[in-house]
Design an enzyme around this catalytic site. Structure first.
Site, PDB file in Angstrom:
ATOM      1  CD  GLU A 295      39.878  77.009  64.219  1.00 35.95           C
ATOM      2  OE1 GLU A 295      39.573  77.686  63.951  1.00 35.95           O
ATOM      3  OE2 GLU A 295      41.461  76.935  64.430  1.00 35.95           O
TER       4      GLU A 295
ATOM      5  CG  ASP B 146      35.174  87.643  62.417  1.00 37.02           C
ATOM      6  OD1 ASP B 146      35.817  89.171  62.160  1.00 37.02           O
ATOM      7  OD2 ASP B 146      36.413  86.827  62.678  1.00 37.02           O
TER       8      ASP B 146
HETATM    9  N1  ADE Z   1      39.526  84.123  63.009  1.00 42.41           N
HETATM   10  C1  ADE Z   1      38.613  84.370  62.750  1.00 42.41           C
HETATM   11  N2  ADE Z   1      38.078  85.542  62.629  1.00 42.41           N
HETATM   12  C2  ADE Z   1      39.302  86.371  62.825  1.00 42.41           C
HETATM   13  C3  ADE Z   1      39.626  87.693  62.762  1.00 42.41           C
HETATM   14  N3  ADE Z   1      39.008  88.074  62.541  1.00 42.41           N
HETATM   15  N4  ADE Z   1      40.804  88.249  62.241  1.00 42.41           N
HETATM   16  C4  ADE Z   1      42.022  87.259  62.081  1.00 42.41           C
HETATM   17  N5  ADE Z   1      42.253  85.543  62.164  1.00 42.41           N
HETATM   18  C5  ADE Z   1      40.569  85.197  62.830  1.00 42.41           C
END
Ligand code: ADE
Length: 228
Positions: free
Chosen positions: A13, A193
């Site tokens: 990141e 996601d």
């Molecule tokens: N960072 C990226 N995706 C995530 C997720 N599904 N839960 C927690 N932190 C995240």
């Protein structure tokens, strides 16, 4: 000269930001490398805090107390929980909350709240940067907890509890400590996601590369800094 603290949670990141620094000096402190330098004409300290609330809180305090950060920008990825945006889009934290804390007890000490607003100037600068880069962005609610959300039941429970636009693991801890020090901050999250089984499989099990999301986030931070 004003010092900007720029944080991420994972090495990926921040590495693209670190690569763009001029006049860089790397200072290790308490398990974190602080990269001091310049991005354009702005003095910055960029670091990778590590994942989760404790790492985020400790690193935020070091950025402020040791490195004199006067404004903080956190940039990273998150699980999307909004039907208004999709993967690759960005949530700018208008409000940042915990989804795994007892808010009334958290709010008994400074800054006497468990709902942390993003600094208005920084939120607007982030939205403007997204617009100028053609990135779809939403000023919304970010929820933080010490877990990767990767199943539908947990996602539904978090939605019922705090109804966030996205979920991640650091933002509220950064915002809480920044507010405690009266330092303006903003949390930026690119959606990697959908906080479900598929996201867990891709990001956690297969350790999927997040570089395309990070490229977006890096461009946003650079564009923001230019405007501030
Ligand atoms: N960072 C990226 N995706 C995530 C997720 N599904 N839960 C927690 N932190 C995240």
């Amino acid at each position: 000269m004003e010092v900007f603290g720029i944080m991420g949670a994972m090495p990926d990141e921040v590495e693209q930001l670190c690569a763009q620094l001029d006049g860089v000096e790397i200072i290790p402190f308490a398990g974190v490398e602080y990269h001091m330098g310049y991005l354009g004409d702005k003095q910055v300290v960029v670091c990778c805090a590590g994942m989760g609330k404790a790492n985020a809180a400790a690193t935020t305090q070091v950025l402020i107390g040791k490195f004199g950060a006067q404004r903080i920008i956190f940039s990273g990825i998150a699980g999307n929980m909004s039907s208004k945006i999709g993967i690759g889009d960005v949530v700018v934290g208008k409000t940042v909350v915990y989804h795994d804390a007892q808010d009334d007890m958290i709010a008994k000490s400074a800054p006497f709240t468990a709902q942390f607003p993003g600094d208005e100037t920084l939120v607007q600068a982030a939205l403007d940067a997204c617009k100028s880069l053609g990135v779809t962005a939403l000023a919304g609610k970010i929820a933080t907890g010490d877990q990767f959300v990767g199943d539908s039941a947990t996602k539904a429970a978090i939605a019922a509890k705090v109804n966030p636009d996205c979920v991640e693991m650091e933002g509220a801890a950064v915002a809480q400590i920044a507010a405690k020090n009266q330092v303006p901050c903003v949390i930026l999250r690119a959606m990697s996601d959908n906080a479900d089984e598929e996201g867990h499989e891709r990001l956690v099990v297969k350790d999927f590369s997040i570089s395309e999301y990070v490229t977006t986030a890096t461009q946003i931070v650079c564009s923001m800094l230019k405007s501030l």
